[in-house]
Design an enzyme around this catalytic site. Structure first.
Site, mmCIF file in Angstrom:
data_model
loop_
_atom_site.group_PDB
_atom_site.id
_atom_site.type_symbol
_atom_site.label_atom_id
_atom_site.label_comp_id
_atom_site.label_asym_id
_atom_site.label_seq_id
_atom_site.Cartn_x
_atom_site.Cartn_y
_atom_site.Cartn_z
ATOM 1 N N ASP A 171 74.607 68.738 61.568
ATOM 2 C CA ASP A 171 73.969 70.051 61.742
ATOM 3 C C ASP A 171 74.493 70.652 63.046
ATOM 4 O O ASP A 171 74.444 70.022 64.110
ATOM 5 C CB ASP A 171 72.442 69.867 61.794
ATOM 6 N N ASN A 179 74.931 83.109 66.340
ATOM 7 C CA ASN A 179 74.699 84.335 65.573
ATOM 8 C C ASN A 179 74.168 85.454 66.453
ATOM 9 O O ASN A 179 74.623 86.598 66.369
ATOM 10 C CB ASN A 179 73.697 84.079 64.440
ATOM 11 N N ASP A 188 79.788 83.276 60.747
ATOM 12 C CA ASP A 188 80.481 82.868 59.513
ATOM 13 C C ASP A 188 81.834 82.227 59.827
ATOM 14 O O ASP A 188 82.209 81.216 59.231
ATOM 15 C CB ASP A 188 80.702 84.079 58.595
ATOM 16 N N GLU A 214 73.965 75.661 58.043
ATOM 17 C CA GLU A 214 74.962 75.147 58.999
ATOM 18 C C GLU A 214 74.897 73.623 59.022
ATOM 19 O O GLU A 214 75.030 72.996 60.048
ATOM 20 C CB GLU A 214 74.785 75.737 60.404
HETATM 21 P P1 GH3 Z 1 69.430 73.171 66.090
HETATM 22 O O1 GH3 Z 1 70.304 72.707 67.187
HETATM 23 O O2 GH3 Z 1 68.036 72.697 66.237
HETATM 24 O O3 GH3 Z 1 69.980 72.863 64.757
HETATM 25 O O4 GH3 Z 1 69.372 74.743 66.264
HETATM 26 P P2 GH3 Z 1 69.864 75.852 65.263
HETATM 27 O O5 GH3 Z 1 69.843 77.144 65.982
HETATM 28 O O6 GH3 Z 1 71.162 75.467 64.665
HETATM 29 O O7 GH3 Z 1 68.684 75.770 64.238
HETATM 30 P P3 GH3 Z 1 68.417 76.190 62.791
HETATM 31 O O8 GH3 Z 1 68.816 75.110 61.862
HETATM 32 O O9 GH3 Z 1 66.962 76.508 62.740
HETATM 33 O O10 GH3 Z 1 69.252 77.503 62.543
HETATM 34 C C1 GH3 Z 1 70.269 77.591 61.646
HETATM 35 C C2 GH3 Z 1 70.728 79.010 61.596
HETATM 36 O O11 GH3 Z 1 71.901 79.083 60.807
HETATM 37 C C3 GH3 Z 1 69.741 79.941 60.995
HETATM 38 C C4 GH3 Z 1 70.561 80.837 60.079
HETATM 39 O O12 GH3 Z 1 70.434 82.178 60.426
HETATM 40 C C5 GH3 Z 1 71.978 80.413 60.336
HETATM 41 N N1 GH3 Z 1 72.771 80.431 59.134
HETATM 42 C C6 GH3 Z 1 72.541 79.750 57.970
HETATM 43 N N2 GH3 Z 1 73.505 80.019 57.080
HETATM 44 C C7 GH3 Z 1 74.352 80.895 57.664
HETATM 45 C C8 GH3 Z 1 75.556 81.541 57.230
HETATM 46 O O13 GH3 Z 1 76.044 81.371 56.110
HETATM 47 N N3 GH3 Z 1 76.184 82.354 58.120
HETATM 48 C C9 GH3 Z 1 75.674 82.570 59.381
HETATM 49 N N4 GH3 Z 1 76.338 83.387 60.192
HETATM 50 N N5 GH3 Z 1 74.535 81.983 59.799
HETATM 51 C C10 GH3 Z 1 73.891 81.149 58.966
HETATM 52 MG MG MG Z 2 71.474 73.699 63.662
HETATM 53 MG MG MG Z 3 69.978 73.387 60.370
HETATM 54 MG MG MG Z 4 67.441 72.964 62.506
#
Ligand code: GH3
Ligand code: MG
Ligand code: MG
Ligand code: MG
Ligand code: MG
Length: 292
Positions: A171, A179, A188, A214
């Site tokens: 992750d 973002n 992306d 992610e």
């Molecule tokens: P952590 O270290 O705890 O994992 O923090 P994090 O910010 O990575 O936490 P979290 O898993 O809550 O956030 C994942 C983010 O990924 C939220 C979502 O907006 C973003 N995301 C998910 N899929 C996509 C995608 O296809 N493209 C983009 N640009 N962002 C995405």
């Molecule tokens: Mg994350």
């Molecule tokens: Mg995540």
């Molecule tokens: Mg998370």
């Protein structure tokens, strides 16, 4: 479509094989190149040696009978379009063949060049569409990696052929801030970048999947907790050491990984659940690390 079409004709009656070949030669639009196999085992050898465009299959073979012959060909080659030849206008058998995975059927006693060509060309075109749709359904559009749909069949396939399998969930750390700082499009690009690092690192033996937003899942064959730990640790270093470069700007990223070894009684869900708990520990204890 390519006017040059390679056909595997699976037919035990020489006179029928001759008739079919002669009918195909009359086609104005296509050049059919016909290889005849007189038994299913000969067909098996041919399918392993050559990439045919389509299989024309007589269901009554000396080493296979009726729909069973079709199942045999399908088990040797899951992708080849199959057109079944039925002996005596046996429409019920032909329809059953279609339900069992043939693309079309045609009665031997009503062979003419046009309808035979049409059946073959249609079967090829339709199977291409079906395989394309299946590939799309199993591929993540953004990264090109297999998606979660693919994971359970990969899990079963790998479990069947290796003694020890490990699962890792990766992750990306603080991805929300990528973002929010650089915008969703850069987010992306970062996902594509990390996916390509993961794919290259995984190579052919390890199955990498885009598991969720992610998050990536890896299936690691012939591994124990120690070897998987070292493997995952090195992957994290690769990610950390390969910033995404956009317009000369270097954007660094780290990730965390939870790992587990698949236990005898595990299904995919149990393994993923344990890997996810380990991932949670990795996040809790400071990120950019592996936990088991
Ligand atoms: P952590 O270290 O705890 O994992 O923090 P994090 O910010 O990575 O936490 P979290 O898993 O809550 O956030 C994942 C983010 O990924 C939220 C979502 O907006 C973003 N995301 C998910 N899929 C996509 C995608 O296809 N493209 C983009 N640009 N962002 C995405
Ligand atoms: Mg994350
Ligand atoms: Mg995540
Ligand atoms: Mg998370
Ligand atoms: Mg026969």
């Amino acid at each position: 479509m390519n006017p040059y079409i390679q056909i595997l004709l699976v037919e035990d009656e020489e006179s029928d094989a001759f008739l079919v070949s002669r009918t195909l030669k009359q086609s104005v639009y296509y050049k059919f190149d016909v290889v005849v196999a007189g038994t299913l085992s000969a067909a098996m050898k041919q399918l392993e040696a050559t990439d045919f465009n389509v299989c024309l299959l007589d269901l009554g073979m000396p080493d296979g009978c009726g729909i069973e012959s079709l199942r045999v060909i399908r088990s040797i080659d899951a992708r080849i379009p199959i057109v079944v030849l039925t002996g005596n206008d046996d429409e019920a058998l032909g329809l059953t063949a279609i339900e069992t995975g043939a693309q079309d059927f045609i009665a031997k006693n009503s062979l003419d060049s046009r309808s035979l060509s049409r059946a073959l060309v249609f079967a090829i075109a339709r199977q291409n569409t079906v395989l394309g749709l299946a590939a799309d359904a199993h591929t993540d559009m953004l990264t090109g990696l297999p998606n979660r749909r693919m994971l359970s069949s990969d899990f079963e396939r790998m479990l069947a052929k290796c003694d020890h399998l490990s699962v890792a969930i990766l992750d990306i750390d603080n991805f929300k801030s990528i973002n929010s700082e650089f915008g969703h499009l850069v987010g992306d690009r970062m996902l594509q970048h990390v996916a390509s690092v993961v794919r290259q690192y995984a190579g052919d033996d390890v199955q990498a999947t885009r598991f969720g937003g992610e998050e990536f899942a890896l299936l690691i064959p012939e591994s124990n907790v120690d070897s998987t730990f070292a493997y995952a640790e090195a992957l994290l270093r690769n990610i950390e050491d390969a910033p995404l470069v956009i317009d000369g700007n270097r954007i660094s990223v780290t990730a965390s990984i939870g790992i587990t070894q698949v236990q005898l009684a595990d299904g995919l869900e149990e393994s993923l659940h344990r890997a996810d708990l380990a991932l949670y520990s990795a996040k809790q204890s400071g990120r950019n690390r592996v936990c088991a």
